[in-house]
Design an enzyme around this catalytic site. Structure first.
Site, PDB file in Angstrom:
ATOM      1  N   ASN A   3      14.403  -3.808 -22.414  1.00  0.00           N
ATOM      2  CA  ASN A   3      13.159  -2.607 -21.857  1.00  0.00           C
ATOM      3  C   ASN A   3      11.764  -3.043 -21.993  1.00  0.00           C
ATOM      4  O   ASN A   3      11.860  -3.850 -23.097  1.00  0.00           O
ATOM      5  CB  ASN A   3      13.493  -1.313 -22.773  1.00  0.00           C
ATOM      6  N   GLU A   7       5.197  -0.144 -21.708  1.00  0.00           N
ATOM      7  CA  GLU A   7       5.131   1.443 -21.495  1.00  0.00           C
ATOM      8  C   GLU A   7       4.333   2.071 -22.569  1.00  0.00           C
ATOM      9  O   GLU A   7       3.357   2.887 -22.370  1.00  0.00           O
ATOM     10  CB  GLU A   7       6.630   2.056 -21.964  1.00  0.00           C
ATOM     11  N   THR A  49       0.972  -1.204  -0.017  1.00  0.00           N
ATOM     12  CA  THR A  49       0.172  -0.120   0.100  1.00  0.00           C
ATOM     13  C   THR A  49       0.979   1.082   0.218  1.00  0.00           C
ATOM     14  O   THR A  49       2.043   1.254   0.687  1.00  0.00           O
ATOM     15  CB  THR A  49      -0.755  -0.107   1.333  1.00  0.00           C
ATOM     16  N   HIS A  50       0.534   2.272  -0.564  1.00  0.00           N
ATOM     17  CA  HIS A  50       1.298   3.437  -0.813  1.00  0.00           C
ATOM     18  C   HIS A  50       2.987   3.046  -1.547  1.00  0.00           C
ATOM     19  O   HIS A  50       3.912   3.904  -1.336  1.00  0.00           O
ATOM     20  CB  HIS A  50       1.751   4.305   0.523  1.00  0.00           C
ATOM     21  N   SER A 102      18.461  -1.710 -26.462  1.00  0.00           N
ATOM     22  CA  SER A 102      18.903  -0.249 -26.578  1.00  0.00           C
ATOM     23  C   SER A 102      20.054  -0.204 -27.715  1.00  0.00           C
ATOM     24  O   SER A 102      20.746  -1.010 -27.952  1.00  0.00           O
ATOM     25  CB  SER A 102      19.371   0.269 -25.231  1.00  0.00           C
ATOM     26  N   LYS A 126      20.822  -3.432 -21.954  1.00  0.00           N
ATOM     27  CA  LYS A 126      19.556  -3.114 -21.584  1.00  0.00           C
ATOM     28  C   LYS A 126      18.215  -4.012 -22.291  1.00  0.00           C
ATOM     29  O   LYS A 126      18.612  -4.771 -23.024  1.00  0.00           O
ATOM     30  CB  LYS A 126      19.180  -1.777 -22.267  1.00  0.00           C
ATOM     31  N   GLN A 172     -20.462  13.347 -37.798  1.00  0.00           N
ATOM     32  CA  GLN A 172     -19.558  12.728 -38.401  1.00  0.00           C
ATOM     33  C   GLN A 172     -18.241  12.728 -37.500  1.00  0.00           C
ATOM     34  O   GLN A 172     -17.423  11.642 -37.985  1.00  0.00           O
ATOM     35  CB  GLN A 172     -19.463  13.522 -39.844  1.00  0.00           C
TER      36      GLN A 172
HETATM   37  N1  ARG Z   1     -21.011  10.962 -43.460  1.00  0.00           N
HETATM   38  C1  ARG Z   1     -22.122  11.185 -42.564  1.00  0.00           C
HETATM   39  C2  ARG Z   1     -21.856  10.839 -41.094  1.00  0.00           C
HETATM   40  O1  ARG Z   1     -20.976  10.166 -41.090  1.00  0.00           O
HETATM   41  C3  ARG Z   1     -23.446  10.350 -42.880  1.00  0.00           C
HETATM   42  C4  ARG Z   1     -24.574  11.102 -42.657  1.00  0.00           C
HETATM   43  C5  ARG Z   1     -24.667  12.406 -43.297  1.00  0.00           C
HETATM   44  N2  ARG Z   1     -26.026  12.882 -43.351  1.00  0.00           N
HETATM   45  C6  ARG Z   1     -26.294  14.136 -43.649  1.00  0.00           C
HETATM   46  N3  ARG Z   1     -27.467  14.478 -43.520  1.00  0.00           N
HETATM   47  N4  ARG Z   1     -25.296  14.982 -44.308  1.00  0.00           N
HETATM   48  O2  ARG Z   1     -22.462  11.430 -40.240  1.00  0.00           O
END
Ligand code: ARG
Length: 465
Positions: A286, A291, A156-157, A278, A284, A323
């Site tokens: 690694n 990471e 712990t800690h 390395s 080394k 989108q």
């Molecule tokens: N490429 C658009 C998206 O990924 C598809 C929908 C587009 N719809 C629109 N009304 N322009 O959201």
């Protein structure tokens, strides 16, 4: 040239910059399989309900199959001028089957289309992640069984606290990853309602059958409200939230591996396959994979944060902001799958240095609690008094530069006369862990039993998965 899908009311096409900011095809082409599957389901439903003719539906479905083969064979040309996967597919369909292609978009909008495609994609990704997590749990459970009695320091800690077994430590992560799987499964359940047929936002006047398309695409039911159906991105948010927590778990384990691989700890040696050298220092080895797992957690958390911010101010229903949901989600889910696989490889290949774990397990008076418990159970002190006496014994041990179990009995008795030689039974690390038999405790027999039951359960999961 005006856009051939929606350019009816325009006299010129979009500027180059407009095209650049508007086009999503560079990343949403990843939805091709889902897009084609959803179009085929839609097309079959249109024929079934008599909205289009059976022969037309057949022609459309065949064309869509050709497109799938072209995309998978790498011969399909994606066009930015066609913005996104939906219009790229539809435009190619017209090249292949002629004007009948124009019937496919009856009673459908890109808004319900993209929501459907993206849900299907996220659902597939959840299923794949579940399998990856299960494999990681299996690697950990096997290590746990093998090292059910291998003692190590529990911290712990990051200060040596009480001895535990390495198997117990491994099983802690098995539990964590099981909860991660549970969160993904929950997200999947809520996700599994079909947006298809919601149209742009308001539904449609065509006599569509949303239940049919939902069923064909493996959804449990159609989403009940068309506005919600096209504007919901909870499913991506929830999945990214589950992914973020899983990434944090992976990052914590990665951090432990980095520490354990250091000369200062010397608990673990990773296999050559999961170690890097390395360019300058020949000695080394690694733990780069650990990471990178730790670091990649950053992009998953960022994807969740990013999408939360995209969504936070959006009025119903669809806005083009949405989108921006895909790119980071794809990246985060890819990263998580890779992180889990790398972790599985590291765990499976890790060699455990039992000797150095044992040595550290006894350091820092890690059995002081056992001494205090013995004073309560065998010498009749209250726990508070026992704690105090033990503190004085620890100080004396520090002064004498001796571990507790090497302290002369007379010295112990000079600090608390009720101490007898029996006390040495509980001061060793092995005895300490053996005594932790309470439910969920680190005793080797608990660990062995739990490891075996996990191994069985995970085998069942991986068979049914
Ligand atoms: N490429 C658009 C998206 O990924 C598809 C929908 C587009 N719809 C629109 N009304 N322009 O959201």
């Amino acid at each position: 040239m005006t856009n051939k899908m929606w350019g009816g009311r325009f006299s010129t096409g979009p500027s180059e910059i407009m095209e650049e900011i508007n086009a999503s095809i560079d990343f949403d082409k990843r939805l091709y399989a889902q897009d084609i599957a959803a179009s085929k389901a839609h097309c079959a439903m249109l024929a079934e309900t008599g909205i289009i003719g059976a022969q037309d539906a057949k022609t459309l479905a065949q064309g869509l199959d050709v497109i799938l083969t072209e995309i998978e064979g790498g011969t399909f040309t994606f066009s930015r001028a066609l913005e996104d996967i939906h219009m790229n597919v539809e435009a190619r369909l017209e090249e292949l089957v002629g004007p009948v292609a124009g019937k496919l978009h009856t009673a459908r909008s890109r808004n319900d289309q993209v929501a459907t495609d993206f849900k299907l994609y996220v659902r597939d990704a959840i299923d794949a992640l579940d399998e990856h997590l299960c494999a990681l749990q299996q690697a950990l459970a096997h290590k746990a069984e093998e090292h059910a009695a291998t003692v190590m320091p529990g911290y712990t800690h990051l200060q040596s606290a009480q001895p535990i077994t390495f198997g117990h430590h491994c099983l802690a992560y098995v539990e964590m990853f099981q909860r991660d799987r549970g969160r993904f499964a929950d997200a999947r359940t809520r996700l599994n309602e079909s947006p298809l047929g919601a149209g742009a936002l308001a539904g449609t006047s065509f006599p569509i059958d949303r239940k049919q398309t939902a069923k064909a695409l493996g959804f449990d039911r159609p989403a009940a409200n068309s506005l919600d159906a096209v504007s919901d991105r909870d499913f991506a948010l929830e999945t990214l939230a589950a992914a973020s927590i899983a990434a944090i778990h992976l990052s914590r384990l990665a951090e432990e591996i980095v520490l354990w691989c250091s000369a200062e700890f010397g608990f673990v040696a990773l296999g050559d396959g999961f170690t890097t050298g390395s360019s300058m220092m020949p000695q080394k080895r690694n733990p780069d994979a650990a990471e990178l797992i730790r670091a990649k957690a950053g992009r998953i958390l960022a994807a969740l944060q990013g999408l939360l911010v995209v969504m936070k101010g959006l009025p119903l229903a669809y806005s083009k902001d949405m989108q921006e949901d895909k790119e980071a989600t794809f990246g985060a889910l890819d990263a998580l799958a890779l992180m889990i696989s790398a972790m599985t490889g590291m765990i499976a290949s890790a060699e455990i240095n039992e000797k150095s774990m044992r040595k550290s397990a006894g350091a820092g008076h890690s059995t002081a609690t056992d001494l205090a418990d013995w004073l309560v159970q065998s010498a009749g002190l209250t726990f508070r008094d026992a704690h105090h006496v033990t503190g004085r014994i620890v100080a004396a041990a520090d002064e004498a530069n001796l571990p507790l179990w090497r302290m002369p009995l007379e010295t112990l008795q000079s600090l608390e006369k009720r101490i007898t030689a029996d006390v040495f039974d509980v001061l060793s690390v092995a005895k300490s862990v053996k005594s932790r038999t309470s439910l969920g405790g680190t005793a080797p027999k608990n660990v062995r039993k739990n490891a075996r039951s996990w191994i069985k359960r995970l085998e069942r999961d991986s068979r049914s998965g």
